[in-house]
Design a protein around this motif. Structure first.
Motif, PDB file in Angstrom:
ATOM      1  N   ALA A 280      46.880  45.614  34.227  1.00 58.69           N
ATOM      2  CA  ALA A 280      45.893  44.904  34.672  1.00 58.69           C
ATOM      3  C   ALA A 280      45.753  43.113  34.599  1.00 58.69           C
ATOM      4  O   ALA A 280      44.600  42.543  35.408  1.00 58.69           O
ATOM      5  N   ARG A 281      46.351  42.040  33.786  1.00 59.23           N
ATOM      6  CA  ARG A 281      45.721  40.959  33.815  1.00 59.23           C
ATOM      7  C   ARG A 281      47.368  40.336  34.582  1.00 59.23           C
ATOM      8  O   ARG A 281      47.395  39.348  34.698  1.00 59.23           O
ATOM      9  N   LEU A 282      48.326  41.416  35.103  1.00 55.31           N
ATOM     10  CA  LEU A 282      49.818  40.843  35.480  1.00 55.31           C
ATOM     11  C   LEU A 282      48.909  40.295  37.558  1.00 55.31           C
ATOM     12  O   LEU A 282      49.229  41.050  37.379  1.00 55.31           O
ATOM     13  N   ARG A 283      49.061  39.126  37.484  1.00 53.84           N
ATOM     14  CA  ARG A 283      48.900  39.108  38.749  1.00 53.84           C
ATOM     15  C   ARG A 283      49.507  37.635  38.798  1.00 53.84           C
ATOM     16  O   ARG A 283      49.429  37.553  40.635  1.00 53.84           O
ATOM     17  N   ARG A 284      50.914  37.677  38.124  1.00 52.00           N
ATOM     18  CA  ARG A 284      51.631  36.778  39.134  1.00 52.00           C
ATOM     19  C   ARG A 284      52.964  37.248  38.972  1.00 52.00           C
ATOM     20  O   ARG A 284      53.681  37.338  37.935  1.00 52.00           O
ATOM     21  N   PHE A 285      54.108  36.753  39.687  1.00 49.83           N
ATOM     22  CA  PHE A 285      55.159  37.348  39.888  1.00 49.83           C
ATOM     23  C   PHE A 285      55.916  35.360  40.436  1.00 49.83           C
ATOM     24  O   PHE A 285      55.592  35.244  41.449  1.00 49.83           O
ATOM     25  N   TYR A 286      56.464  34.866  39.798  1.00 56.81           N
ATOM     26  CA  TYR A 286      57.617  33.543  40.280  1.00 56.81           C
ATOM     27  C   TYR A 286      58.710  34.104  40.878  1.00 56.81           C
ATOM     28  O   TYR A 286      59.193  34.012  40.166  1.00 56.81           O
TER      29      TYR A 286
ATOM     30  N   TYR B 296      53.266  43.881  44.528  1.00 60.49           N
ATOM     31  CA  TYR B 296      52.348  42.957  43.823  1.00 60.49           C
ATOM     32  C   TYR B 296      53.090  42.004  45.063  1.00 60.49           C
ATOM     33  O   TYR B 296      52.720  40.987  44.336  1.00 60.49           O
ATOM     34  N   ALA B 297      53.075  42.636  46.414  1.00 60.84           N
ATOM     35  CA  ALA B 297      53.224  41.438  47.532  1.00 60.84           C
ATOM     36  C   ALA B 297      52.521  40.535  47.363  1.00 60.84           C
ATOM     37  O   ALA B 297      52.685  39.012  47.657  1.00 60.84           O
ATOM     38  N   GLY B 298      50.977  40.505  47.436  1.00 57.05           N
ATOM     39  CA  GLY B 298      49.853  38.887  47.289  1.00 57.05           C
ATOM     40  C   GLY B 298      50.471  38.519  46.577  1.00 57.05           C
ATOM     41  O   GLY B 298      49.835  37.412  46.259  1.00 57.05           O
ATOM     42  N   CYS B 299      51.347  39.016  44.500  1.00 52.81           N
ATOM     43  CA  CYS B 299      51.125  38.568  43.181  1.00 52.81           C
ATOM     44  C   CYS B 299      52.662  37.438  43.637  1.00 52.81           C
ATOM     45  O   CYS B 299      52.350  36.687  42.697  1.00 52.81           O
ATOM     46  N   ILE B 300      52.941  37.694  44.478  1.00 49.93           N
ATOM     47  CA  ILE B 300      54.948  36.608  44.797  1.00 49.93           C
ATOM     48  C   ILE B 300      54.485  35.183  45.315  1.00 49.93           C
ATOM     49  O   ILE B 300      54.117  35.173  46.403  1.00 49.93           O
ATOM     50  N   LEU B 301      54.553  34.765  44.199  1.00 49.53           N
ATOM     51  CA  LEU B 301      54.947  33.330  44.797  1.00 49.53           C
ATOM     52  C   LEU B 301      55.842  32.518  44.221  1.00 49.53           C
ATOM     53  O   LEU B 301      57.085  33.065  43.772  1.00 49.53           O
ATOM     54  N   SER B 302      55.878  31.100  44.566  1.00 50.43           N
ATOM     55  CA  SER B 302      57.400  30.423  44.833  1.00 50.43           C
ATOM     56  C   SER B 302      57.995  29.863  43.137  1.00 50.43           C
ATOM     57  O   SER B 302      56.349  29.719  42.740  1.00 50.43           O
ATOM     58  N   ILE B 303      58.168  29.579  42.464  1.00 45.09           N
ATOM     59  CA  ILE B 303      58.501  28.747  41.005  1.00 45.09           C
ATOM     60  C   ILE B 303      57.636  27.714  41.276  1.00 45.09           C
ATOM     61  O   ILE B 303      57.273  27.073  40.687  1.00 45.09           O
ATOM     62  N   GLU B 304      57.526  27.396  42.686  1.00 45.10           N
ATOM     63  CA  GLU B 304      57.480  26.081  42.811  1.00 45.10           C
ATOM     64  C   GLU B 304      55.735  25.733  42.852  1.00 45.10           C
ATOM     65  O   GLU B 304      55.184  25.045  42.927  1.00 45.10           O
TER      66      GLU B 304
ATOM     67  N   ASP C  65      47.030  38.845  48.100  1.00 46.36           N
ATOM     68  CA  ASP C  65      46.916  39.722  46.798  1.00 46.36           C
ATOM     69  C   ASP C  65      45.857  40.121  46.907  1.00 46.36           C
ATOM     70  O   ASP C  65      45.369  40.875  46.243  1.00 46.36           O
ATOM     71  N   PHE C  66      45.576  40.694  47.857  1.00 45.98           N
ATOM     72  CA  PHE C  66      44.462  41.574  48.589  1.00 45.98           C
ATOM     73  C   PHE C  66      45.081  43.796  48.332  1.00 45.98           C
ATOM     74  O   PHE C  66      46.336  43.736  48.173  1.00 45.98           O
ATOM     75  N   ARG C  67      44.179  43.945  46.774  1.00 42.87           N
ATOM     76  CA  ARG C  67      43.973  45.303  46.607  1.00 42.87           C
ATOM     77  C   ARG C  67      43.112  46.046  46.705  1.00 42.87           C
ATOM     78  O   ARG C  67      42.137  46.038  46.555  1.00 42.87           O
ATOM     79  N   LEU C  68      42.797  47.230  45.842  1.00 47.08           N
ATOM     80  CA  LEU C  68      41.711  47.927  45.377  1.00 47.08           C
ATOM     81  C   LEU C  68      41.123  47.449  44.172  1.00 47.08           C
ATOM     82  O   LEU C  68      41.669  47.039  43.133  1.00 47.08           O
ATOM     83  N   PRO C  69      39.774  47.606  43.979  1.00 47.97           N
ATOM     84  CA  PRO C  69      39.149  47.310  42.924  1.00 47.97           C
ATOM     85  C   PRO C  69      39.156  48.817  42.237  1.00 47.97           C
ATOM     86  O   PRO C  69      39.972  49.807  42.367  1.00 47.97           O
ATOM     87  N   THR C  70      39.171  47.845  40.553  1.00 50.03           N
ATOM     88  CA  THR C  70      39.609  48.861  39.320  1.00 50.03           C
ATOM     89  C   THR C  70      37.587  49.657  39.758  1.00 50.03           C
ATOM     90  O   THR C  70      36.878  48.536  39.785  1.00 50.03           O
ATOM     91  N   PRO C  71      37.350  50.779  39.120  1.00 51.75           N
ATOM     92  CA  PRO C  71      36.199  51.120  38.857  1.00 51.75           C
ATOM     93  C   PRO C  71      35.444  50.767  37.421  1.00 51.75           C
ATOM     94  O   PRO C  71      34.009  50.906  38.621  1.00 51.75           O
ATOM     95  N   GLU C  72      35.962  49.421  36.675  1.00 50.38           N
ATOM     96  CA  GLU C  72      34.913  48.892  36.388  1.00 50.38           C
ATOM     97  C   GLU C  72      34.474  46.720  37.132  1.00 50.38           C
ATOM     98  O   GLU C  72      33.476  46.959  36.793  1.00 50.38           O
ATOM     99  N   GLU C  73      35.199  47.073  37.791  1.00 51.84           N
ATOM    100  CA  GLU C  73      34.884  45.470  39.040  1.00 51.84           C
ATOM    101  C   GLU C  73      33.495  46.043  40.375  1.00 51.84           C
ATOM    102  O   GLU C  73      32.493  45.712  40.185  1.00 51.84           O
TER     103      GLU C  73
END
Length: 357
Positions: free
Chosen positions: A126-132, A150-158, A240-248
């Protein structure tokens, strides 16, 4: 040439180095998790299936640059791992290799070509929000089959360290403009759509025209529709558009930090805030026709049941689907927050969704 499962009582120390003559270690610890910071021998070319499975005290690991393959469930349930660097030589990451690494929040992929991997290699984190990734490979990673969730989490290392602000993102439904609502309080901050997305409406999100959510022309939302819709959206926007979690979803439905603890989302009188069996005339209604809740969200109760991701990006991985909020055919009692049920069929017309960030 490979590491199997980690073995032995001698490794229950904070710092450990596996010697440069090792060929394979074949069984896991019996009483305690392999712990601390670890360096694997530099000549290693493969981390085998389940090599570090359930090493719950493993806090970080240096994967050698020569490694070419990370096996199935290799780091499954390594719940203390926070960051991972995947060397450029890696061409394959096995199923669930990094699943259940619940502290993992950042992954560095150093290769310019995305490693082959199934959808769920990084699921239930649940905490994973960044792939560089390398700057020139961002689009390639986002469009590669196994990396699309994870397309919306994928960013340039820069871009590392650059804070992303989604407050200005808007979307339109049949020409009417709506916004993302920021939810703060008891959960880490997140954004959620002000309204649900109707199945038959023309939709533009963050400037990208997507047409209708339902692509099969029968006004019934199925997984394939949402998958195509979301894949197109995140590849085109990099968000990173996604579905909400039940808690959210439940926290937002209750009004977040401004909650007045109503029975329904925004009121104790369901007719003020929802379309349900008692007032809908058995018909789906346009969005934003009823009162909002305390933080400005519409139709969190009633109109359509909303798909959520109970298993952190496991929506397409065979898990049972859950829907929340009640629909236009639902009795008032079944619409009370949290109003949850297992989705029995993809062929029902009272299903929909709203996206989160």
């Amino acid at each position: 040439e490979g590491i199997g499962k980690v073995e032995g009582y001698t490794l229950f120390v904070k710092d450990a180095i596996i010697g440069d003559t090792v060929e394979a270690v074949v069984t896991k610890p019996k009483k305690s998790g392999y712990s601390g910071y670890h360096i694997i021998v530099e000549t290693l070319v493969e981390i085998e299936d389940k090599a570090f499975i359930n090493c719950s005290k493993l806090s970080s690991i240096n994967i050698p640059s020569e490694v070419e393959k990370i096996g199935r469930e290799a780091f499954y349930n390594c719940s203390k791992l926070e960051t991972i660097k995947i060397p450029a030589a890696v061409t394959s990451i096995g199923s669930k290799a990094f699943s259940q690494c619940t502290s993992l929040f950042r992954v560095y992929c150093l290769g310019s070509i995305p490693p082959e991997t199934p959808y769920f290699s990084f699921s239930n984190n649940a905490r994973l929000r960044r792939f560089y990734v390398p700057d020139s490979s961002v689009y390639l990673y986002r469009s590669e089959e196994g990396w699309r969730p994870y397309a919306g989490c994928i960013l340039s290392i820069e871009d590392e360290g650059v804070k992303r602000d989604f407050s200005s993102i808007t979307y339109t439904i049949d020409g009417e403009t709506y916004s993302m609502v920021k939810v703060e309080g008891d959960l880490p901050p997140y954004y959620i759509m002000q309204t649900e997305i109707p199945v038959d409406a023309e939709v533009t999100i963050a400037g990208v025209y997507l047409g209708k959510l339902v692509r099969n022309n029968d006004d019934v939302l199925i997984k394939a529709d949402f998958r195509d819709f979301r894949d197109e959206l995140v590849v085109e926007t990099g968000i990173d558009f996604r579905l909400p979690t039940p808690e959210e979803w439940q926290y937002a439905a209750q009004g977040g930090a401004a909650s007045k603890h109503y029975t329904y989302s925004g009121s104790n009188d369901i007719d003020e805030v929802a379309w349900y069996k008692g007032n809908s005339n058995n018909t789906l209604h346009p969005v934003k026709q009823k009162k909002p809740n305390e933080i400005g969200l519409y139709d969190m109760t009633g109109n359509v049941w909303q798909f959520l991701d109970k298993h952190d990006r496991g929506f397409f991985s065979g898990y049972r689907d859950y829907v929340f909020g009640g629909g236009y055919t639902t009795r008032s009692r079944q619409c009370q927050i949290p109003a949850v049920k297992v989705s029995d069929s993809e062929g029902e017309t009272d299903k929909g969704l709203r996206l989160a960030l």
